[in-house]
Design a protein around this motif. Sequence first.
Motif, PDB file in Angstrom:
ATOM      1  N   ARG A 217       0.819  -1.215   0.000  1.00  0.00           N
ATOM      2  CA  ARG A 217       0.000   0.000   0.000  1.00  0.00           C
ATOM      3  C   ARG A 217       0.856   1.269   0.000  1.00  0.00           C
ATOM      4  NH1 ARG A 217      -5.181  -0.406   0.449  1.00  0.00           N
ATOM      5  NH2 ARG A 217      -6.226  -2.233   1.288  1.00  0.00           N
ATOM      6  N   GLU A 218       2.036   1.177   0.621  1.00  0.00           N
ATOM      7  CA  GLU A 218       2.892   2.362   0.701  1.00  0.00           C
ATOM      8  C   GLU A 218       3.589   2.666  -0.621  1.00  0.00           C
ATOM      9  OE1 GLU A 218       3.170   4.596   3.190  1.00  0.00           O
ATOM     10  OE2 GLU A 218       1.493   3.463   4.025  1.00  0.00           O
ATOM     11  N   LYS A 219       3.530   1.720  -1.577  1.00  0.00           N
ATOM     12  CA  LYS A 219       4.207   1.943  -2.859  1.00  0.00           C
ATOM     13  C   LYS A 219       3.580   3.088  -3.642  1.00  0.00           C
ATOM     14  CE  LYS A 219       5.456  -1.496  -5.480  1.00  0.00           C
ATOM     15  NZ  LYS A 219       6.932  -1.493  -5.519  1.00  0.00           N
ATOM     16  N   LEU A 220       2.251   3.218  -3.561  1.00  0.00           N
ATOM     17  CA  LEU A 220       1.534   4.216  -4.334  1.00  0.00           C
ATOM     18  C   LEU A 220       0.516   4.944  -3.470  1.00  0.00           C
ATOM     19  CD1 LEU A 220       0.704   2.194  -7.595  1.00  0.00           C
ATOM     20  CD2 LEU A 220       2.598   3.778  -7.250  1.00  0.00           C
ATOM     21  N   LYS A 221       0.276   6.201  -3.797  1.00  0.00           N
ATOM     22  CA  LYS A 221      -0.743   6.989  -3.129  1.00  0.00           C
ATOM     23  C   LYS A 221      -1.598   7.694  -4.187  1.00  0.00           C
ATOM     24  CE  LYS A 221       0.524   6.187   1.152  1.00  0.00           C
ATOM     25  NZ  LYS A 221      -0.357   5.496   2.119  1.00  0.00           N
ATOM     26  N   LYS A 222      -2.854   7.913  -3.848  1.00  0.00           N
ATOM     27  CA  LYS A 222      -3.768   8.588  -4.767  1.00  0.00           C
ATOM     28  C   LYS A 222      -4.361   9.807  -4.072  1.00  0.00           C
ATOM     29  CE  LYS A 222      -7.695   7.616  -7.834  1.00  0.00           C
ATOM     30  NZ  LYS A 222      -8.667   6.571  -8.268  1.00  0.00           N
ATOM     31  N   ILE A 223      -4.379  10.933  -4.782  1.00  0.00           N
ATOM     32  CA  ILE A 223      -4.949  12.158  -4.230  1.00  0.00           C
ATOM     33  C   ILE A 223      -5.909  12.780  -5.236  1.00  0.00           C
ATOM     34  CG2 ILE A 223      -3.072  12.743  -2.637  1.00  0.00           C
ATOM     35  CD1 ILE A 223      -1.840  14.480  -4.793  1.00  0.00           C
ATOM     36  N   GLN A 224      -6.882  13.517  -4.704  1.00  0.00           N
ATOM     37  CA  GLN A 224      -7.729  14.339  -5.571  1.00  0.00           C
ATOM     38  C   GLN A 224      -7.422  15.799  -5.283  1.00  0.00           C
ATOM     39  OE1 GLN A 224     -11.895  13.657  -4.993  1.00  0.00           O
ATOM     40  NE2 GLN A 224     -11.901  14.243  -2.833  1.00  0.00           N
ATOM     41  N   VAL A 225      -7.355  16.582  -6.344  1.00  0.00           N
ATOM     42  CA  VAL A 225      -6.927  17.976  -6.226  1.00  0.00           C
ATOM     43  C   VAL A 225      -7.846  18.867  -7.055  1.00  0.00           C
ATOM     44  CG1 VAL A 225      -4.999  19.586  -6.498  1.00  0.00           C
ATOM     45  CG2 VAL A 225      -4.531  17.163  -6.110  1.00  0.00           C
ATOM     46  N   VAL A 226      -8.220  20.000  -6.472  1.00  0.00           N
ATOM     47  CA  VAL A 226      -8.864  21.077  -7.235  1.00  0.00           C
ATOM     48  C   VAL A 226      -7.846  22.210  -7.308  1.00  0.00           C
ATOM     49  CG1 VAL A 226     -10.745  22.731  -7.363  1.00  0.00           C
ATOM     50  CG2 VAL A 226     -11.170  20.427  -6.468  1.00  0.00           C
ATOM     51  N   PHE A 227      -7.334  22.458  -8.522  1.00  0.00           N
ATOM     52  CA  PHE A 227      -6.307  23.484  -8.705  1.00  0.00           C
ATOM     53  C   PHE A 227      -6.936  24.868  -8.820  1.00  0.00           C
ATOM     54  CE2 PHE A 227      -4.234  19.626 -10.221  1.00  0.00           C
ATOM     55  CZ  PHE A 227      -2.980  19.745  -9.644  1.00  0.00           C
ATOM     56  N   LYS A 228      -6.122  25.888  -8.530  1.00  0.00           N
ATOM     57  CA  LYS A 228      -6.561  27.270  -8.741  1.00  0.00           C
ATOM     58  C   LYS A 228      -6.760  27.520 -10.231  1.00  0.00           C
ATOM     59  CE  LYS A 228      -4.566  29.310  -4.582  1.00  0.00           C
ATOM     60  NZ  LYS A 228      -3.625  30.311  -4.028  1.00  0.00           N
ATOM     61  N   LYS A 257       4.152   7.926  -6.764  1.00  0.00           N
ATOM     62  CA  LYS A 257       5.035   7.032  -6.012  1.00  0.00           C
ATOM     63  C   LYS A 257       5.638   7.726  -4.801  1.00  0.00           C
ATOM     64  CE  LYS A 257       7.442   6.158  -9.732  1.00  0.00           C
ATOM     65  NZ  LYS A 257       8.501   5.628 -10.639  1.00  0.00           N
ATOM     66  N   ASP A 258       5.538   9.046  -4.742  1.00  0.00           N
ATOM     67  CA  ASP A 258       6.101   9.804  -3.627  1.00  0.00           C
ATOM     68  C   ASP A 258       5.142  10.937  -3.292  1.00  0.00           C
ATOM     69  OD1 ASP A 258       7.562  11.508  -1.908  1.00  0.00           O
ATOM     70  OD2 ASP A 258       9.449  10.717  -2.688  1.00  0.00           O
ATOM     71  N   LEU A 259       4.282  10.695  -2.305  1.00  0.00           N
ATOM     72  CA  LEU A 259       3.216  11.650  -1.989  1.00  0.00           C
ATOM     73  C   LEU A 259       3.779  12.988  -1.529  1.00  0.00           C
ATOM     74  CD1 LEU A 259       0.221  12.245  -1.653  1.00  0.00           C
ATOM     75  CD2 LEU A 259       0.342  11.246   0.634  1.00  0.00           C
ATOM     76  N   SER A 260       4.801  12.981  -0.687  1.00  0.00           N
ATOM     77  CA  SER A 260       5.312  14.236  -0.138  1.00  0.00           C
ATOM     78  C   SER A 260       5.886  15.130  -1.223  1.00  0.00           C
ATOM     79  CB  SER A 260       6.364  13.966   0.940  1.00  0.00           C
ATOM     80  OG  SER A 260       7.472  13.266   0.395  1.00  0.00           O
ATOM     81  N   LYS A 261       6.635  14.545  -2.170  1.00  0.00           N
ATOM     82  CA  LYS A 261       7.227  15.355  -3.244  1.00  0.00           C
ATOM     83  C   LYS A 261       6.144  15.873  -4.191  1.00  0.00           C
ATOM     84  CE  LYS A 261      11.817  13.266  -3.218  1.00  0.00           C
ATOM     85  NZ  LYS A 261      12.830  12.496  -3.978  1.00  0.00           N
ATOM     86  N   THR A 262       5.161  15.036  -4.491  1.00  0.00           N
ATOM     87  CA  THR A 262       4.093  15.477  -5.391  1.00  0.00           C
ATOM     88  C   THR A 262       3.249  16.563  -4.729  1.00  0.00           C
ATOM     89  OG1 THR A 262       4.004  13.350  -6.529  1.00  0.00           O
ATOM     90  CG2 THR A 262       2.035  14.724  -6.672  1.00  0.00           C
ATOM     91  N   GLU A 263       2.969  16.417  -3.446  1.00  0.00           N
ATOM     92  CA  GLU A 263       2.211  17.452  -2.735  1.00  0.00           C
ATOM     93  C   GLU A 263       2.976  18.769  -2.715  1.00  0.00           C
ATOM     94  OE1 GLU A 263       1.301  15.850   1.131  1.00  0.00           O
ATOM     95  OE2 GLU A 263      -0.768  15.428   0.526  1.00  0.00           O
ATOM     96  N   MET A 273      -8.027  22.718  -3.085  1.00  0.00           N
ATOM     97  CA  MET A 273      -8.344  21.568  -2.233  1.00  0.00           C
ATOM     98  C   MET A 273      -7.468  20.395  -2.620  1.00  0.00           C
ATOM     99  SD  MET A 273      -9.997  18.399  -2.079  1.00  0.00           S
ATOM    100  CE  MET A 273     -11.200  18.295  -3.388  1.00  0.00           C
ATOM    101  N   ILE A 274      -6.996  19.678  -1.610  1.00  0.00           N
ATOM    102  CA  ILE A 274      -6.221  18.468  -1.851  1.00  0.00           C
ATOM    103  C   ILE A 274      -6.590  17.439  -0.782  1.00  0.00           C
ATOM    104  CG2 ILE A 274      -4.236  19.284  -0.516  1.00  0.00           C
ATOM    105  CD1 ILE A 274      -2.440  17.739  -2.503  1.00  0.00           C
ATOM    106  N   GLU A 275      -6.774  16.177  -1.196  1.00  0.00           N
ATOM    107  CA  GLU A 275      -7.200  15.132  -0.262  1.00  0.00           C
ATOM    108  C   GLU A 275      -6.657  13.782  -0.726  1.00  0.00           C
ATOM    109  OE1 GLU A 275     -11.354  13.239   1.597  1.00  0.00           O
ATOM    110  OE2 GLU A 275     -11.407  14.558  -0.160  1.00  0.00           O
ATOM    111  N   GLU A 276      -6.115  13.000   0.222  1.00  0.00           N
ATOM    112  CA  GLU A 276      -5.665  11.643  -0.102  1.00  0.00           C
ATOM    113  C   GLU A 276      -6.860  10.707  -0.144  1.00  0.00           C
ATOM    114  OE1 GLU A 276      -2.689   8.107   1.519  1.00  0.00           O
ATOM    115  OE2 GLU A 276      -2.518  10.139   2.356  1.00  0.00           O
TER     116      GLU A 276
END
Length: 290
Positions: A217-228, A257-263, A273-276
Motif C-alpha cells: 500500500r505504501e508503494k503508491l498513493k492517490k490524491i484528488q486535487v482542485v487546482f486554482k 510514487k512519492d506523496l510528499s514530493k508530489t504534494e 483543495m487536496i485530499e488523499e
Amino acid sequence: MVIEIINATKKYGDHKALDGVTIKVEKGKIQGLIGKNGTGKTTLIKAIVGIHELTSGTIKILGEEVYDNESIKREIGYVADKNQLFKDYTINKMIKFYQEVYPKFSVEKFDYYNEKVKLFKEKKIRTLSKGMQTKLAIMLNLARKPEVLILDEPTSGLDVMAKKEILGFIIEAVEEEQVTVLISSHHLSDLEMLCDDITLLSDGKKVENTASINEVREKLKKIQVVFKNDADLSLLDKDENIIDISNIGRVYYIVTKDLSKTESNIKEIGFNMIEELPMALEEIFIYINK
C-alpha cells in the motif's frame, strides 16, 4: 522457513515461464501470489507441489527439495484451479481413496467440515456444483492434516457465501494448526483480507516485490486535487513520481510514487483543495503493472 523458493527458473524451449523467482514463507503464514495471466503463477505452483521440475534453482518444503520426493509431497495439500477429483467417484469413495493414499487423513476432520457444508456422501462428484467441488477439494486436503496448503485460484467463479466458507476453513487451519498457505488468486480483495504477505509477479516473470500488504500500500498513493484557476498544470509533467493523472471537470485524480514530493509540487502550482484517497489492492496492482 517452511517454503523456500530460491532463483526458480523454468524454461520451455527459449521461453522462460519463470525467471529467478525467490520467495520464502514462514510457518503459519498466508502468502499471496498475484500477477497477470501468463506471468507464471500456475507454473510456479506446479513446481512447488512437485509436478514440474525446475530448469534451475531450488524449491524446498520443510527443508527438503520437493521434486521426486514422495514423503514431502504427502505433507502438501494442493487444490488446483481446475479440480481433478475423480468425477465418477462418490464422496465416500473419494474419502476412502484419500485414506489409502495419505496416512494422516482424518475422517473425523472431514466430517467436522462437512457438518457445515452438508455434502451427501453417496453423491457422485460430477453431480456437485463447481462451488461444492471446490469445497470438497479443500475439505479433503485439510483433512489430510498437511503442513503446507497450496491453492491455485480456489475462489474463482464462486458465489459470495461459498467464498466466505472456503476462506473461513483456510483461516481456521492456519490459526489452529499453524498450516502454512500459499494462495494464488485474481480476486485481489480476497488476498487483501486473507494474506500476511504478498508477492507480485511481473510480465518479465521475476518477482517484482515481496512485502506485507501494508508495504504494498505504501508503494503508491492517490490524491484528488482542485487546482486554482490560474494554475499551470504543465508543471506536473516534470514530476517523475506521478504515474497517472485523470480528471472529471476541475477535480483531478493523481497517482504518485512519492506523496510528499508530489504534494510539494502541487503547492507550488497552487490549489484550492487536496485530499488523499484510499486505494484498493487491486487498483494498486493495476498501476504497478502498467
